[in-house]
Design an enzyme around this catalytic site. Structure first.
Site, short mmCIF file in Angstrom:
data_model
loop_
_atom_site.label_atom_id
_atom_site.label_comp_id
_atom_site.label_asym_id
_atom_site.label_seq_id
_atom_site.Cartn_x
_atom_site.Cartn_y
_atom_site.Cartn_z
N SER A 112 0.79 -1.18 -0.07
CA SER A 112 0.01 0.07 -0.14
C SER A 112 0.89 1.12 0.03
CB SER A 112 -0.83 -0.08 1.27
OG SER A 112 -0.30 0.02 2.43
N ASP A 113 1.86 1.35 1.00
CA ASP A 113 2.71 2.47 0.90
C ASP A 113 3.44 2.81 -0.22
OD1 ASP A 113 4.19 0.55 2.02
OD2 ASP A 113 4.77 1.63 3.53
N CYS A 114 3.86 1.58 -0.61
CA CYS A 114 4.81 1.74 -1.90
C CYS A 114 4.14 2.29 -2.94
CB CYS A 114 5.85 0.56 -1.98
SG CYS A 114 6.61 -0.29 -0.51
#
Length: 393
Positions: A112-114
């Protein structure tokens, strides 16, 4: 000794090697995508893309090549066959196409954050004259797929986990067989993943205001509620992927501000108060690995590997949070900036200090690029935005 085994041997050096201070091991084949995304965002805020145009073009091209299952070559690979709805259902796999990995295309796991940081970096750069026409374009449809990855990864609590949706219970941790990692049996919603994803959804909405607009607005509102719900009573957020409260609080503050939280709200004022309370006499902030596994702000700061208990990475995170929140304590912010400037070496570098990153509460990660990325980002925000805004008001 077969050919498959020989191919595996070629990759050992990606994960295990001898460095100047001993044997090193990493769980991924690097953090290239992650570091590139943050670097591009820092340079964009610093308004330095034009000055480092060749480097930015290389980074943009890297992000173009590594978007998961999105290039012609990756869509000809055997992996693409597993992206069909039937195959994903059969193997309990989440949608991958359109995400970004932590490191390289060979890594291949959407996170998600990448995905969020990659999407934000691309949106910041793609229409700039240094990039547009000089790099292979990333079609709108590919960015739409990136948004889809983020929207489908949002949990029912409004937050975002890492690799998959939350689909279990905390009591599963009683069955944790690991001697190293904590809280690994299910994927939880984290402030870092939530802020990154929320801010990427917000950035996408600015670029494509009509695309899935109702879902996007609902996603941002739910993300904001989640971030507020996990703020600790002292005003901080616990950072699960960095050391630790300065990191988590930066993410918490940025997420609330971007989702529309008023700067005079109780949540933001308490966050600023927490950071100001923990500022050291030399103007900096510092935490070591103990913050992560004690889940309490490190008593001695970064006494062992920093300077006077402070470290440049923690200081940068704290400053980014304070400036995003419009902190009125201008002298405190200026002291932090002075600390970063004083710690910079003659060649422009900052020294490598203590562990900056963490996985699963107990696995430290060096992140050697952090010592430059985040001080540059904080100095840029101060000179380009915070100081002028404070002077104007």
């Amino acid at each position: 000794s077969g050919p498959e085994f020989q191919k595996h041997l070629l990759r050992v050096a990606d994960y295990l090697w001898v460095s100047e201070d001993g044997m090193k091991m990493q769980g991924y084949n690097g953090s290239q995508g992650w570091d590139a995304s943050f670097t591009m965002q820092a340079l964009a805020e610093a308004e330095l893309v034009h000055e480092f145009a060749p480097m930015c073009r290389k980074a943009y091209s890297y992000l173009e090549r590594t978007q998961i299952l999105s290039t012609p070559s990756s869509q000809k690979s055997p992996a693409y066959a597993y992206e069909s709805a039937a195959m994903r259902k059969k193997y309990y796999r989440h949608v991958s196409e359109g995400g970004w990995p932590f490191s390289t295309a060979a890594h291949g796991w959407p996170i998600s954050d990448c995905t969020a940081e990659g999407l934000k970096a691309v949106l910041l750069l793609r229409n700039r004259p240094e990039i547009d026409g000089a790099c292979r374009p990333i079609a709108d449809e590919r960015l739409h797929r990136a948004l889809n990855v983020l929207l489908t990864l949002q949990n029912v609590d409004g937050g975002w986990a890492t690799y998959e949706n939350n689909r279990g219970y905390f009591w599963y941790e009683w069955l944790n067989p690991s001697e190293v990692f904590g809280d690994i049996m299910i994927d939880y919603s984290y402030v870092e993943c939530s802020m990154a994803s929320l801010s990427a959804v917000y950035a996408f909405h600015q670029a494509y205001p009509e695309h899935r607009a109702e879902e996007v607005r609902a996603s941002i509102s739910a993300g904001r509620r989640f971030i507020k719900s996990i703020q600790r009573p002292d005003g901080s957020w616990y950072g699960s992927w960095g050391c630790c409260f300065t990191y988590g609080t930066w993410f918490g503050v940025e997420g609330l501000v971007l989702s529309g939280e008023p700067l005079d709200s109780d949540s933001l004022l308490r966050a600023c108060a927490f950071l100001l309370k923990n500022q050291n006499a030399n103007g900096g902030w510092g935490e070591d690995f103990t913050s992560c596994y004690d889940k309490a702000y490190a008593v001695n700061g970064m006494a062992r590997y920093g300077n006077g208990g402070s470290g440049v990475v923690n200081t940068a995170w704290a400053l980014l949070a304070l400036m995003a929140a419009g902190c009125r304590q201008q002298e405190a912010v200026a002291r932090g900036i002075r600390y970063l400037m004083d710690e910079q070496r003659a060649n422009g570098d900052w020294k490598q200090e203590g562990i900056a990153g963490v996985f699963n509460r107990a696995c430290g990660i060096s992140y050697t690029q952090y010592r430059n990325i985040f001080p540059i980002w904080a100095l840029a925000r101060y000179s380009r935005h915070y100081k002028p805004s404070m002077s104007a008001s």
